[in-house]
Design an enzyme around this catalytic site. Structure first.
Site, PDB file in Angstrom:
ATOM      1  N   HIS A 257      -5.382   3.724  -1.469  1.00 45.29           N
ATOM      2  CA  HIS A 257      -6.879   3.898  -0.917  1.00 45.29           C
ATOM      3  C   HIS A 257      -7.360   5.403  -1.516  1.00 45.29           C
ATOM      4  CE1 HIS A 257      -9.801   4.272   2.882  1.00 45.29           C
ATOM      5  NE2 HIS A 257     -10.297   4.376   1.575  1.00 45.29           N
TER       6      HIS A 257
ATOM      7  N   HIS B 232      -3.793  -4.644   7.988  1.00 46.51           N
ATOM      8  CA  HIS B 232      -3.813  -3.461   8.632  1.00 46.51           C
ATOM      9  C   HIS B 232      -3.069  -3.736   9.706  1.00 46.51           C
ATOM     10  CE1 HIS B 232      -5.242   0.200  10.470  1.00 46.51           C
ATOM     11  NE2 HIS B 232      -5.766   0.354   9.306  1.00 46.51           N
TER      12      HIS B 232
ATOM     13  N   GLU C 271      -8.494   0.560  -2.835  1.00 44.02           N
ATOM     14  CA  GLU C 271      -9.334   0.547  -1.631  1.00 44.02           C
ATOM     15  C   GLU C 271     -10.379   1.858  -1.778  1.00 44.02           C
ATOM     16  OE1 GLU C 271      -6.757   0.816   1.620  1.00 44.02           O
ATOM     17  OE2 GLU C 271      -6.015  -1.104   1.589  1.00 44.02           O
TER      18      GLU C 271
ATOM     19  N   THR D 196      -8.261   3.333   8.654  1.00 47.52           N
ATOM     20  CA  THR D 196      -9.600   2.463   8.633  1.00 47.52           C
ATOM     21  C   THR D 196      -9.648   1.734   9.861  1.00 47.52           C
ATOM     22  OG1 THR D 196      -9.096   2.478   6.042  1.00 47.52           O
ATOM     23  CG2 THR D 196     -10.872   1.102   7.093  1.00 47.52           C
TER      24      THR D 196
ATOM     25  N   HIS E  21       1.035   6.250   1.703  1.00 43.50           N
ATOM     26  CA  HIS E  21       1.632   7.260   2.776  1.00 43.50           C
ATOM     27  C   HIS E  21       2.853   7.892   2.237  1.00 43.50           C
ATOM     28  CE1 HIS E  21      -1.179   6.981   5.749  1.00 43.50           C
ATOM     29  NE2 HIS E  21      -0.864   5.551   5.956  1.00 43.50           N
TER      30      HIS E  21
ATOM     31  N   ARG F 153      -9.317   7.913  -0.773  1.00 47.69           N
ATOM     32  CA  ARG F 153     -10.370   8.480   0.184  1.00 47.69           C
ATOM     33  C   ARG F 153     -11.301   9.509  -0.477  1.00 47.69           C
ATOM     34  NH1 ARG F 153     -10.549   7.668   5.604  1.00 47.69           N
ATOM     35  NH2 ARG F 153      -8.997   6.087   6.259  1.00 47.69           N
TER      36      ARG F 153
ATOM     37  N   ARG G  18      -6.979  12.763   1.167  1.00 45.57           N
ATOM     38  CA  ARG G  18      -6.019  13.404   1.796  1.00 45.57           C
ATOM     39  C   ARG G  18      -4.589  12.733   1.438  1.00 45.57           C
ATOM     40  NH1 ARG G  18      -7.556   9.789   7.469  1.00 45.57           N
ATOM     41  NH2 ARG G  18      -9.750  10.908   6.892  1.00 45.57           N
TER      42      ARG G  18
ATOM     43  N   ASN H 225       0.808  -1.400  -0.030  1.00 42.28           N
ATOM     44  CA  ASN H 225      -0.078  -0.005  -0.128  1.00 42.28           C
ATOM     45  C   ASN H 225       0.934   1.313  -0.013  1.00 42.28           C
ATOM     46  OD1 ASN H 225      -1.352   2.435   0.978  1.00 42.28           O
ATOM     47  ND2 ASN H 225      -3.127   0.811   1.426  1.00 42.28           N
TER      48      ASN H 225
ATOM     49  N   GLU I 143     -11.372  -9.325   2.945  1.00 39.67           N
ATOM     50  CA  GLU I 143     -10.108  -9.020   3.569  1.00 39.67           C
ATOM     51  C   GLU I 143     -10.290  -8.801   5.061  1.00 39.67           C
ATOM     52  OE1 GLU I 143      -7.491  -6.302   1.672  1.00 39.67           O
ATOM     53  OE2 GLU I 143      -6.731  -5.435   3.725  1.00 39.67           O
TER      54      GLU I 143
HETATM   55  N1  PXP Z   1      -6.083  -3.172   4.277  1.00 36.99           N
HETATM   56  C1  PXP Z   1      -6.928  -2.417   4.157  1.00 36.99           C
HETATM   57  C2  PXP Z   1      -8.355  -2.631   3.457  1.00 36.99           C
HETATM   58  C3  PXP Z   1      -6.759  -1.172   4.672  1.00 36.99           C
HETATM   59  O1  PXP Z   1      -7.735  -0.094   4.448  1.00 36.99           O
HETATM   60  C4  PXP Z   1      -5.164  -0.788   4.884  1.00 36.99           C
HETATM   61  C5  PXP Z   1      -4.987   0.599   5.386  1.00 36.99           C
HETATM   62  O2  PXP Z   1      -5.254   1.670   4.376  1.00 36.99           O
HETATM   63  C6  PXP Z   1      -4.408  -1.726   4.910  1.00 36.99           C
HETATM   64  C7  PXP Z   1      -4.965  -2.972   4.317  1.00 36.99           C
HETATM   65  C8  PXP Z   1      -2.917  -1.464   5.195  1.00 36.99           C
HETATM   66  O3  PXP Z   1      -2.812  -1.091   6.557  1.00 36.99           O
HETATM   67  P1  PXP Z   1      -1.378  -0.553   6.950  1.00 36.99           P
HETATM   68  O4  PXP Z   1      -1.178   0.716   6.385  1.00 36.99           O
HETATM   69  O5  PXP Z   1      -1.721  -0.233   8.517  1.00 36.99           O
HETATM   70  O6  PXP Z   1      -0.487  -1.608   6.706  1.00 36.99           O
END
Ligand code: PXP
Length: 255
Positions: free
Chosen positions: A48, A199, A75, A106, A15, A50, A54, A12, A156
């Protein structure tokens, strides 16, 4: 012994966009991060979009979809705007997540049992566009059964509560949460669902959860991007030191 199927890693890159957006402009570019992640062994890229944009913005999704060589997992909330963007851009996969503007991330899974009709409609539209759809839920039997009834091919599992317990050193809560995830993954697989998880995962929890062979994909972001700062900072400081030293040797030269 039968061959063990590898577990897929979705990286992901949200960030990277968070850091970019702190200054505006184009640096650091989540597309470049996606390409580096793929070169390093990621099986896919997750981002993601959003509602409040952001971090990832629409143009990031369009460029990721066009340029990366591995599947893109979008996402998204189950809103008409996001469903329409997804159906236009057609990422390989979409993971429907709950979204609250005030939250930092999330924070929980979807209430698939309570929002069946909205989710059924969104899953149907996305699937009709050829997108492989997941619902992001807690590993609760009622949510798993609702996801199967809605017709989503994938769930998921939200691993946040388990990861928080492990990070806090709370072994008994960690064991309870891990068991909940293990039972949920088995139930979901038995119901014919493909099972992903994500997550809050880090090196420790990533290794632990990979033992559950019902889980075929992990999506990981925050820890990887944070850890990349530590693994990469020394390299780029050395490059900057070298650039400045080269400059110093050219005192008086025209730029
Ligand atoms: N899976 C989903 C559905 C999420 O919303 C997120 C956070 O955007 C993640 C995985 C990844 O989580 P993390 O950034 O804490 O690794």
């Amino acid at each position: 012994m039968p061959a063990i199927a590898p577990i897929r890693l979705g990286v992901n890159v949200d960030h990277v966009a968070t850091v970019r957006n702190a200054r505006g402009g184009r640096h650091p570019d989540p597309l470049k991060a996606a390409e580096i992640a793929i070169a390093a062994g990621a099986d896919g890229i997750t981002a993601h979009l959003r509602e409040d944009r952001r971090h990832i913005v629409d143009d990031d999704i369009a460029r990721l979809k066009d340029r990366i060589t591995k599947p893109l997992n979008l996402e998204m909330a189950a809103t008409p705007e996001m469903v329409s963007i997804a159906c236009r851009l057609r990422p390989h996969a979409a993971c429907i997540v709950p979204e609250r503007r005030q939250e930092r991330t999330t924070e929980g899974g979807l209430d698939a049992a309570g929002e069946r009709e909205t989710l059924r409609a969104a899953v149907g539209e996305l699937a009709a566009a050829g997108i492989w759809v997941a619902l992001f839920i807690a590993a609760e039997p009622a949510q798993i059964e609702a996801a199967a009834a809605i017709g989503a091919p994938v769930i998921e599992i939200h691993t946040g509560a388990w990861c928080d317990a492990v990070a806090a050193g709370n072994a008994s809560a960690g064991a309870v949460e891990f068991e909940r995830i293990a039972r949920g993954a088995a139930l979901a697989k038995g119901a014919g669902l493909e099972v992903h998880a994500g997550h809050g995962l880090d090196f420790v929890t990533g290794e632990m959860i990979a033992r559950l062979d019902e889980i075929v994909e992990l999506n990981i972001g925050h820890f990887l991007i944070g850890e990349a700062v530590f693994d990469g900072l020394g390299v780029v400081v050395r490059k900057m030191r070298a650039a400045m030293d080269r400059g110093r040797r050219k005192i008086g030269a025209k730029p």
